[in-house]
Design an enzyme around this catalytic site. Sequence first.
Site, mmCIF file in Angstrom:
data_model
loop_
_atom_site.group_PDB
_atom_site.id
_atom_site.type_symbol
_atom_site.label_atom_id
_atom_site.label_comp_id
_atom_site.label_asym_id
_atom_site.label_seq_id
_atom_site.Cartn_x
_atom_site.Cartn_y
_atom_site.Cartn_z
ATOM 1 C CD GLU A 15 -3.238 0.123 0.257
ATOM 2 O OE1 GLU A 15 -2.889 1.214 -0.237
ATOM 3 O OE2 GLU A 15 -4.371 -0.356 0.077
ATOM 4 N NE ARG A 99 -5.717 -2.892 9.128
ATOM 5 C CZ ARG A 99 -5.185 -2.341 8.045
ATOM 6 N NH1 ARG A 99 -4.471 -1.225 8.147
ATOM 7 N NH2 ARG A 99 -5.377 -2.876 6.847
ATOM 8 C CG ASN A 101 -6.626 1.475 5.523
ATOM 9 O OD1 ASN A 101 -5.738 0.624 5.620
ATOM 10 N ND2 ASN A 101 -7.375 1.590 4.442
ATOM 11 C CD GLU A 120 -11.725 -4.757 4.165
ATOM 12 O OE1 GLU A 120 -12.273 -4.340 3.132
ATOM 13 O OE2 GLU A 120 -10.595 -5.284 4.175
ATOM 14 C CG ASN A 147 -8.648 2.513 0.981
ATOM 15 O OD1 ASN A 147 -7.435 2.649 1.095
ATOM 16 N ND2 ASN A 147 -9.250 1.337 1.114
ATOM 17 C CG ASP A 198 -7.252 -0.127 -2.006
ATOM 18 O OD1 ASP A 198 -6.918 0.682 -1.125
ATOM 19 O OD2 ASP A 198 -7.014 -1.338 -1.913
#
Length: 292
Positions: A15, A99, A101, A120, A147, A198
């Site tokens: 990522e 958490r 991201n 999710e 995201n 994403d």
Amino acid sequence: MKIDVLIDVKTTLGEGPIWDVEQQRLYFIDSMDGRVFRCTETGGEVRAWDVPGKIGSMALRKDGNGAIVALQNGFHLLDFETGDCELLHDPEPGMPETRLNDGKADRRGRFFAGSMDTGEDSPAGSLYRVDPDFSVTKVDEGIVCSNGPCFSPDDKTFYFQDTWSGEIWAYDYDIGSGALSNRRTFAKVDGANGGAADGSTVDAEGYLWNALVYDSKIVRYAPDGTVDRVIEMPVKKVTSMNFGGPDMDVLYVTSMAKPPLPRFPGDGPLRGSVFAITGLGIKGVPEPRFGA
């Protein structure tokens, strides 16, 4: 256009690629394995740092000697020389189901990063702004999976998405105060093949690029939200991208080797690679650093 494997490190969940123009180095992360990577434009001189937990995103600090990192249990400062990782603030104490991201810095040195429900499924996540003085402010909430935060070249629009909403959002952005307002739908995401929005980046022309994870695609959206072009990738699980290289005309793309949940699809032998796309004829804008 040409798509090459820049580096095959089989990141479990690659990522957050960031090209740093001052160092002429590419940074990216492995979210699940808790690791920050750095390499050259050609994938050489690989360096890695372990961090104490899952990592969602990072931004280099002003001096280039470290980074602010969004870890599972809060915002930390990573020192590249010592490898130490100091906790700044945990915005969600007592919430083990979430958490931190994806995140990005703005051109005033602020860091925006959101949280996600690790299953999710539940809208337990929020979006936060970390100012250069390390103060943390919640700026949105009710998010399943944060995201794709990024900023238009004129600093007037902030883009962001909840991956499972089926939309990419735009907000009016006040660069002076860091305030967000007027959230609206920028684009509807084509999830017909199981894909979802994403990571994102914005190019010098003000077009937004988004990774359609689980569907092998990168989509370029015009400023009015219409689809300008679609690039088919050699892996299903593309996760994020950032322009870089000496001329800012290489699109670096991350991917994941192993999906985080069993319901997501597997992939081919190039899973987890970082890719370099050349010949696009498009340039990006430099990524800002965090801090005053």
